[in-house]
Design a protein around this motif. Sequence first.
Motif, PDB file in Angstrom:
ATOM      1  N   VAL A 196       3.197  33.471  36.575  1.00  0.00           N
ATOM      2  CA  VAL A 196       2.380  32.461  37.113  1.00  0.00           C
ATOM      3  C   VAL A 196       2.040  31.416  35.886  1.00  0.00           C
ATOM      4  N   GLY A 197       2.501  30.073  36.143  1.00  0.00           N
ATOM      5  CA  GLY A 197       2.121  29.179  35.147  1.00  0.00           C
ATOM      6  C   GLY A 197       0.744  28.471  35.646  1.00  0.00           C
ATOM      7  N   ILE A 198      -0.227  28.452  34.652  1.00  0.00           N
ATOM      8  CA  ILE A 198      -1.448  27.813  35.075  1.00  0.00           C
ATOM      9  C   ILE A 198      -1.821  26.967  33.931  1.00  0.00           C
ATOM     10  N   ASP A 199      -2.532  25.910  34.583  1.00  0.00           N
ATOM     11  CA  ASP A 199      -3.161  24.624  33.562  1.00  0.00           C
ATOM     12  C   ASP A 199      -4.606  24.520  33.595  1.00  0.00           C
ATOM     13  N   LEU A 200      -5.452  25.501  34.118  1.00  0.00           N
ATOM     14  CA  LEU A 200      -6.612  25.412  34.255  1.00  0.00           C
ATOM     15  C   LEU A 200      -7.284  24.575  35.123  1.00  0.00           C
ATOM     16  N   SER A 201      -6.562  23.897  36.092  1.00  0.00           N
ATOM     17  CA  SER A 201      -6.921  23.172  36.980  1.00  0.00           C
ATOM     18  C   SER A 201      -7.088  23.693  38.423  1.00  0.00           C
ATOM     19  N   LYS A 202      -7.839  23.276  39.225  1.00  0.00           N
ATOM     20  CA  LYS A 202      -8.422  23.819  40.531  1.00  0.00           C
ATOM     21  C   LYS A 202      -7.112  24.465  41.250  1.00  0.00           C
ATOM     22  N   ALA A 203      -6.146  23.586  41.394  1.00  0.00           N
ATOM     23  CA  ALA A 203      -4.960  23.843  42.017  1.00  0.00           C
ATOM     24  C   ALA A 203      -4.227  25.099  41.483  1.00  0.00           C
ATOM     25  N   SER A 204      -4.349  25.255  40.057  1.00  0.00           N
ATOM     26  CA  SER A 204      -3.539  26.274  39.381  1.00  0.00           C
ATOM     27  C   SER A 204      -4.347  27.682  39.494  1.00  0.00           C
ATOM     28  N   GLY A 205      -5.680  27.378  39.860  1.00  0.00           N
ATOM     29  CA  GLY A 205      -6.660  28.483  40.236  1.00  0.00           C
ATOM     30  C   GLY A 205      -6.204  29.240  41.595  1.00  0.00           C
ATOM     31  N   ALA A 206      -5.805  28.293  42.512  1.00  0.00           N
ATOM     32  CA  ALA A 206      -4.931  28.794  43.818  1.00  0.00           C
ATOM     33  C   ALA A 206      -3.952  29.684  43.414  1.00  0.00           C
ATOM     34  N   ALA A 207      -2.992  28.944  42.627  1.00  0.00           N
ATOM     35  CA  ALA A 207      -1.611  29.584  42.268  1.00  0.00           C
ATOM     36  C   ALA A 207      -1.854  30.962  41.718  1.00  0.00           C
ATOM     37  N   PHE A 208      -2.939  30.980  40.931  1.00  0.00           N
ATOM     38  CA  PHE A 208      -3.214  32.239  40.226  1.00  0.00           C
ATOM     39  C   PHE A 208      -3.599  33.290  41.343  1.00  0.00           C
ATOM     40  N   LEU A 209      -4.428  32.798  42.123  1.00  0.00           N
ATOM     41  CA  LEU A 209      -4.907  33.969  43.334  1.00  0.00           C
ATOM     42  C   LEU A 209      -4.013  34.443  44.101  1.00  0.00           C
ATOM     43  N   TRP A 210      -2.925  33.444  44.398  1.00  0.00           N
ATOM     44  CA  TRP A 210      -1.806  33.841  45.422  1.00  0.00           C
ATOM     45  C   TRP A 210      -0.846  34.925  44.739  1.00  0.00           C
ATOM     46  N   ALA A 211      -0.665  34.503  43.344  1.00  0.00           N
ATOM     47  CA  ALA A 211       0.471  35.309  42.554  1.00  0.00           C
ATOM     48  C   ALA A 211      -0.370  36.716  42.278  1.00  0.00           C
ATOM     49  N   ALA A 212      -1.678  36.728  41.983  1.00  0.00           N
ATOM     50  CA  ALA A 212      -2.207  38.041  41.868  1.00  0.00           C
ATOM     51  C   ALA A 212      -2.419  38.909  43.101  1.00  0.00           C
ATOM     52  N   ARG A 213      -2.588  38.231  44.359  1.00  0.00           N
ATOM     53  CA  ARG A 213      -2.494  38.927  45.393  1.00  0.00           C
ATOM     54  C   ARG A 213      -1.269  39.653  45.889  1.00  0.00           C
ATOM     55  N   LEU A 214      -0.305  38.746  45.659  1.00  0.00           N
ATOM     56  CA  LEU A 214       1.177  39.404  45.728  1.00  0.00           C
ATOM     57  C   LEU A 214       1.433  40.330  44.825  1.00  0.00           C
ATOM     58  N   ALA A 215       1.306  40.101  43.430  1.00  0.00           N
ATOM     59  CA  ALA A 215       1.410  41.257  42.556  1.00  0.00           C
ATOM     60  C   ALA A 215       1.036  42.611  43.018  1.00  0.00           C
TER      61      ALA A 215
ATOM     62  N   ILE B 217       8.333  32.624  40.094  1.00  0.00           N
ATOM     63  CA  ILE B 217       7.804  32.029  39.423  1.00  0.00           C
ATOM     64  C   ILE B 217       6.530  31.367  40.429  1.00  0.00           C
ATOM     65  N   VAL B 218       5.379  31.366  40.039  1.00  0.00           N
ATOM     66  CA  VAL B 218       4.274  30.761  40.819  1.00  0.00           C
ATOM     67  C   VAL B 218       3.570  29.697  40.088  1.00  0.00           C
ATOM     68  N   MET B 219       3.461  28.528  40.877  1.00  0.00           N
ATOM     69  CA  MET B 219       2.744  27.407  39.755  1.00  0.00           C
ATOM     70  C   MET B 219       2.084  26.625  40.933  1.00  0.00           C
ATOM     71  N   ALA B 220       1.289  25.704  40.370  1.00  0.00           N
ATOM     72  CA  ALA B 220       0.717  24.508  41.207  1.00  0.00           C
ATOM     73  C   ALA B 220       1.499  23.370  41.084  1.00  0.00           C
ATOM     74  N   HIS B 221       1.562  22.627  42.220  1.00  0.00           N
ATOM     75  CA  HIS B 221       2.233  21.466  42.099  1.00  0.00           C
ATOM     76  C   HIS B 221       1.122  20.375  41.837  1.00  0.00           C
ATOM     77  N   HIS B 222       1.410  19.560  40.959  1.00  0.00           N
ATOM     78  CA  HIS B 222       0.353  18.700  40.413  1.00  0.00           C
ATOM     79  C   HIS B 222       0.326  17.126  41.127  1.00  0.00           C
ATOM     80  N   THR B 223      -0.743  17.051  41.734  1.00  0.00           N
ATOM     81  CA  THR B 223      -0.209  15.745  42.668  1.00  0.00           C
ATOM     82  C   THR B 223      -0.282  14.531  41.836  1.00  0.00           C
TER      83      THR B 223
END
Lengths: 309, 460, 225
Positions: free
Chosen positions: A166-185, A264-270
Amino acid sequence: MFKKILFATSASPVCDNAAKVAFDLELKWDARLIVFHVLGIPTHGFSPFVTDVRTGEREQVDPDYVDWVKEEMRNTYADLLKDTENVTLEAAVGVPHREILRKARDEDVDMIVMGAHTRPEDIGASRFRNVVGSTMQKVAKGARCPVVIISRPCTTCWKLFSNIVVGIDLSKASGAAFLWAARLAREVDANLHIFHAVDLAGTEVGQIKSQEEIEAHIATVRGKIENLYLPQLKGYEKVTVMVREGVPYVEILKQARERQADLIVMAHHTREIDPEQALLGSTVEQVVLRSACPVASVNRLDKTVDTSA
Amino acid sequence: MPEGILCNKTPVDTVEQLQALLADKSGKQYYEEMKLLDVDTPALWATIQKSLKSRLRTWLEICARCGMCADSCFFYLANDRDPTQVPSYKIQSTLGDMVRRKGKVDNAFMHYAMDTAWSRCTCCNRCGMYCPFGIDMGVMFSYLRGLLFSQGFVPWELKIGSGMHRIYRAQMDVTTDDWVETCGWMCEEYEEDWPGLEFPVDKPNADIIYTVNAREVKHYPEDLAEAAILFHLAGENWTVPSEGWEETSLAMFAGDWVGCKKQVESVYAAMERLKPKRMVVTECGHAYRATVIEGPYWAGLKTGQTPVESFHYVEWVAEALRTGKLKIDPAKRIKEPVTYQDSCNYIRNAGLRECAREIMSYIAEDFREMRPCGEHNFCCGGGGGLNGIGRYREQRNVGLKVKRDQILATGAKLVVSPCHNCWDAIRDLEEIYHIGIRWSFLKPLLLKMVIVPEHLRPEE
Amino acid sequence: MYEFVTGPLAWIAFSVFFFGLIWRFVWYIRGLNWQLDRVSYGHHTGYGVKGAARSIVSWLIPYGTHSWRFYSGFTLLVFVFHIGIIITPIFLLGHNLLLEERWGFRLPALPDPVADTLTVAMMIAALFIMLRRIALPEVRILTTFYDIALLLIVVTPFFTGFLAYHQIGDYSFWLIAHILSGEIMLIAVPLTKLSHALLFFLSRAQIGMDYGIKRGGMKSQGLPW
Ligand code: SF4
Ligand code: SF4
Ligand code: SF4
């Protein structure tokens, strides 16, 4: 985790790999699968004509035409449809990304699966860049649920995933990516690799940073991840954290290779890059184009936590 | 057979009729039936006597047959100066003959009149500017369309279009629920990027009531979101009506005056109900023409004005830029050569030329006028409903040549086109002639270059 | 014969001319309908008047509009032709002597050479207008016998008058022919589309009001004709 899945297909070979995954998900997770095809791009002003997404030809839509397209879809996916019971085929007229988003919203799906719809194959994109840009990118940006994009054959079944990056960049959106990835893992008992790339190009433009500065920065980020993200895992152990410097999409792809990632899980940065103007596209698009495994884009907290429990 | 099942003199007022028409692919059966449709000549003549008054009679009579209108018509130019494309010839051989024969015309004549009224004239009104007597063929063709509609001789798509307005008060089957739901959806989709973004529906006493084109709702809701964002950035107190939000009028293209009246009355009712200070309409030319310029007359408003003052989107943008409500980042102005498509409907026929120029002066560094331009600009080639009529695709494509050459002559690769119809026509002309241009509405361009005030930026 | 054409026939001709035009005028104004024409004539009068005035004046000035400038050659013909038609008969010395003799008043008269030049120029213009009708396909397709007949009706009085005045051929024949054709022309004005002598102004005023009140006049400087 996946009760309702929307498979958005261009009904062309580009989406074959994605189709396999989508049907597999339906089978293994007992989900309801909606196979959805947007068949024509309408005009802005008054006109009954649409541009057929596959052929680029002008068509006038009528119920027969829609039925015919559905029939085509049935033929295309005949093999896959054989041993399924919970699949519906649907087609609509409209701008692809918009109709996909509309459908996802109406049906409140848990996930959208789609092929890469990369620019060259995506008639919508190359012929009507002003209209659609890249369908995939726009879906990834607008969707409230995770969007999984599959461009290459997927060898592992989702149930058997063992490595998720899971690629994160400390933004709110990537927080969501992280949570989902964690749930799936957690759900499939996979290793979760948390990764952050320090974007050298993107930070202070024109300034070359010294090695110490970069290292200091890396250390801070690592600290943040450890403080902010790890506690959310509530004790899940199979986790690694990695921070590197470089161009984000390159680094994340490298990481995926090293870890033999299945996803790979990541946030799409608007606001990352203007989709109309960026010739190369956003990081997500870059990753999708080159990744050997599926890429999930998650921007919002909807669907990341288990609400059924 | 006097009346067909699909092609007849009865306008579409029910969903069943509408479905039946829609199910007839490309209007095949419809046009077959039309070949057998009888002309009710007494009714036709009675209508003419009632509605053909001194203005049009005089125009038909005193036409000096001088041909000074010839070069004003883009169809004449695009068709290699075909004499049968001279505006005067077109109207005299149709409406003129119909009147001279006191309405005693046959089916073949009506076919010819229909083909002429919809495929050889876009009602762009340019010829009227070039005739020494001010004879406006656009006005007369529009009148002729009304006669043809009343006799059932109307292109299939427009019969459907006018039916949509009669049934849904919108040019497409978008219901009030669909519309309100779409507003909410767009707000949801964009509110993270634009904190505080609102999509107020039915808010009374707002400064602005915003009305749109149903295609935006149905297919291009981003357009709505963009409008909302720009209002938001400009700090406007605005709203949309839950009913009476549709500004366009295919009924006008069809010549269905009853449908026109019903449509604009729904918008005026929204104005009365919500009491906004003014109305702003989206970037659509014929919508503005229908609801703001012609509409009050259909609805019988003697002053010729809408119940509240009405503005085209370009007027609002020009004002927002002038007053500093919207500020453009100088670094982001359009650097490349860019030209502007003057829409007949809100430039020639509504006097908004200067608004367009003003906007371009704020957003573009190398703005190039087409020649001719402003009120004298040529129609894009797809006006008056022509873009949407399958039967006349060929004629439409030929007509696009004039606009193509005009754009090429400017050297610009970007065409700003704040009119849905012109936008389509220009898109199509690129598709057909491949001249390597791009085209855009104003909203996306503005969004790229506007300065977002500190307090409206999303926190990271 | 002379008695007849200058007596009763003249009365008839002038009556038809004047009453016909008055009738045309009344008919036109009464036929205006704000809702059918979709112009609110009765409101925003200032804009209406301004629009009408701009519309008429721009078109009365030679090369005053885009259209006049675009068809520069034809515009020259049109103006020469119309100036000849209007100025010559009204300010011709011979006509004014007649006027003084019958009614006891006269208008200033044109010097002979000027009148001659105007007449000849007008006839040449008419010739070219006729040739243009035949030569240009876009005008030929519009032309009917009616248009040619009207052109002849208008040119004949000038042609015959010119011959009579310069005593070419049989004077009294040409004089009577002149008077007769002049009277035919007068009668034709209200009854045919020569009525544009009046309707030009009305039609221009109408479209001017249309643009002035409805189509943008209130939001711009006025249509650049
Ligand atoms: S310019 Fe006017 S008067 Fe001349 S032919 Fe055309 S419509 Fe008739
Ligand atoms: S209104 Fe426009 S399209 Fe129609 S005849 Fe006149 S110039 Fe041609
Ligand atoms: S489509 Fe545009 S250019 Fe064409 S008639 Fe309409 S407004 Fe004019």
